[in-house]
Design an enzyme around this catalytic site. Sequence first.
Site, PDB file in Angstrom:
ATOM      1  N   GLU A  69       1.038  -1.354  -0.048  1.00 45.71           N
ATOM      2  CA  GLU A  69       0.065   0.011   0.093  1.00 45.71           C
ATOM      3  C   GLU A  69       0.778   1.180   0.103  1.00 45.71           C
ATOM      4  OE1 GLU A  69      -2.763  -3.318   1.664  1.00 45.71           O
ATOM      5  OE2 GLU A  69      -0.451  -2.536   1.972  1.00 45.71           O
ATOM      6  N   PHE A 131     -11.790  -7.591  13.117  1.00 44.88           N
ATOM      7  CA  PHE A 131     -10.684  -8.030  12.423  1.00 44.88           C
ATOM      8  C   PHE A 131     -10.287  -7.011  11.565  1.00 44.88           C
ATOM      9  CE2 PHE A 131      -9.192 -10.228   8.535  1.00 44.88           C
ATOM     10  CZ  PHE A 131      -7.950 -10.701   8.765  1.00 44.88           C
ATOM     11  N   GLN A 132      -9.131  -6.558  11.407  1.00 39.58           N
ATOM     12  CA  GLN A 132      -8.733  -5.651  10.417  1.00 39.58           C
ATOM     13  C   GLN A 132      -9.305  -4.158  10.536  1.00 39.58           C
ATOM     14  OE1 GLN A 132      -8.455  -7.205   6.424  1.00 39.58           O
ATOM     15  NE2 GLN A 132      -6.299  -7.801   6.898  1.00 39.58           N
ATOM     16  N   LYS A 181     -17.872  -1.312   5.300  1.00 39.98           N
ATOM     17  CA  LYS A 181     -18.195  -2.089   4.267  1.00 39.98           C
ATOM     18  C   LYS A 181     -19.890  -2.353   4.069  1.00 39.98           C
ATOM     19  CE  LYS A 181     -17.011  -7.137   2.796  1.00 39.98           C
ATOM     20  NZ  LYS A 181     -16.447  -8.092   3.280  1.00 39.98           N
ATOM     21  N   MET A 498      24.048   9.149   3.085  1.00 38.03           N
ATOM     22  CA  MET A 498      23.742  10.307   3.974  1.00 38.03           C
ATOM     23  C   MET A 498      23.805  10.112   5.413  1.00 38.03           C
ATOM     24  SD  MET A 498      23.460  13.553   3.259  1.00 38.03           S
ATOM     25  CE  MET A 498      22.748  14.112   1.603  1.00 38.03           C
TER      26      MET A 498
END
Length: 602
Positions: A69, A131-132, A181, A498
Amino acid sequence: MTAHSTIQAAKATAAAPPPEMMTGAQMVVRALVDQGVTDLFGYPGGAVLPIYDALFHEPRLRHVLARHEQGATHAAEGYARSTGKPGVVVVTSGPGATNAVTGIVDALMDSIPLIVITGQVPTHLIGTDAFQECDTVGITRSCTKHNYLVKDVADLPHVLHEAFAIATTGRPGPVVIDIPKDVQFASAPYVGPAQARAIHVYRPGVEGDGALIAAAARLIAGARRPLFYTGGGVINAGPAASAALRRLAALTGAPVTSTLMGLGAFAADDPAWLGMVGMHGTYEANNAMHDCDVMIAVGARFDDRVTGRLNAFSPGSKKIHIDIDPSSIGKIVPIDVGIVGDAAKVLEALIAACQSLVLDRSRLAPWWKAIDAWRARDCLRYRPSASIIKPQYAIQRLYELTKGRDVYITTEVGQHQMWAAQFYRFQEPNRWMTSGGLGTMGYGLPAAVGVQIAHPGSLVIDIAGDASVQMTMQEMSTAIQYDLPIKIFILNNEWMGMVRQWQQLLHGERYSHSYSASMPDFVKLAQAYGAVGLRAERPDELDDKIEEMIDTPLPVIFDCRVERAENCFPMIPSGKAHNEMILGEEAGDVGAAIGAAGRGLV
């Protein structure tokens, strides 16, 4: 109401088709089409499966499947930065949303318009640790321009259309729309952009105050040492802003500098161009910033990497600040004339105001004489080598072999990023995609994916570091899947360059965990993905290998082995002013200079 108007209203009502009933998921897809979206980036999961099912039936949208993602958000950033259009991302709930946060913050810091659609657990499960589940709105409240949690499907089309307006007007930025959802499954009437009602009052000012523009013009006309300090806001304001900047600079005879994010707004081959300003900017740009008597800041936000020590920042100048974001004006440094407005419109108005005044450009002759003396220092000079590829040389050869082509450059973050900014000479806006404010390692490869999606016939090159590029290397699989011939040009010094440089200069050469003791064979790694791998180890083979990279019609990973201990100069040490730069030939004194300055920013 008259009888005639009543009849006309009745006819209009009768002629208007009834609103189309849609599920929330269908609304998302239709709204994207109605907003002119053709490409989006994402990764499916349980909480967005209804949206993905709706995407399955919509041929007008091309979905690009990222491998993470974070990669999806950076790809959308590259797409947006190179086109001026908003990038669109779809991710699932929980880890899908949290994985996207880095790209969302990156877009906020660099003013990139993104629409990030996240799935959420059903409304009745919110707050139950389902969940999630995560509090996406809470997590992203501080890193978005605005965010929404849509609990009623009837609100969804209005939210979707307003989100595009918020993301793309004023100071651009990311907007998150969190959709449970059950809302995706529910149905309601859909309305298009023209019929959508505003949920918030948001009308950013774009014109600029005429009296303030006149005052700015008078300051410029009276200046003996003027300087344009330009930033990414000029790019965001579109090609008209860049064109206006070039005309105003020619009209006034003033020199021009730029931040990292503003490169390309002013042509690098213009004699008025002084180069990038700030920590790794040029000697002439930084000295001009320190000594100018009138500074015209356009679309820049006085970032700490530009200002250096604030109480020594351009101490004798009158400061004009032009910005679309009112909160940016006076936020970091005191401003004498602050103009809120779109950069293109304000610059056009400023041109007209300056044309009405007497501009005695001969007054600037001593100023340009001083600038020419600073230029004579040749601050980007480095010691060439016949046996080892210097990273500066690699960028110079890459530029010479690609200039004149239709080319877009992305970068990762680190030394290679600064060398690219110093040695790749950008002539046009929207050709340079890099992570400025957040400094996100791993940005460049997925950004190149997004740029190549937007510009399929162009040459897209990610100038990378061996450490940064490994953070999102999995997006090479995306490039292969979608036949995107991106070129990953790795300056491989086997260090976090760096970090190593600062450990050398600031921490007594204690190289704590900055050396990559186990490196992949990038050529074999390219081949494993189905791409082409190339390697150059000597200066005399570099040109031929770069040409081969350019001519290869497939994705390429180019392992350019460079001098491992090279440092990036010029540099303003921590706590120092712009006129206290350290150049490459003074490298032996760097550690002492930084130590004397204290332990400030890294």
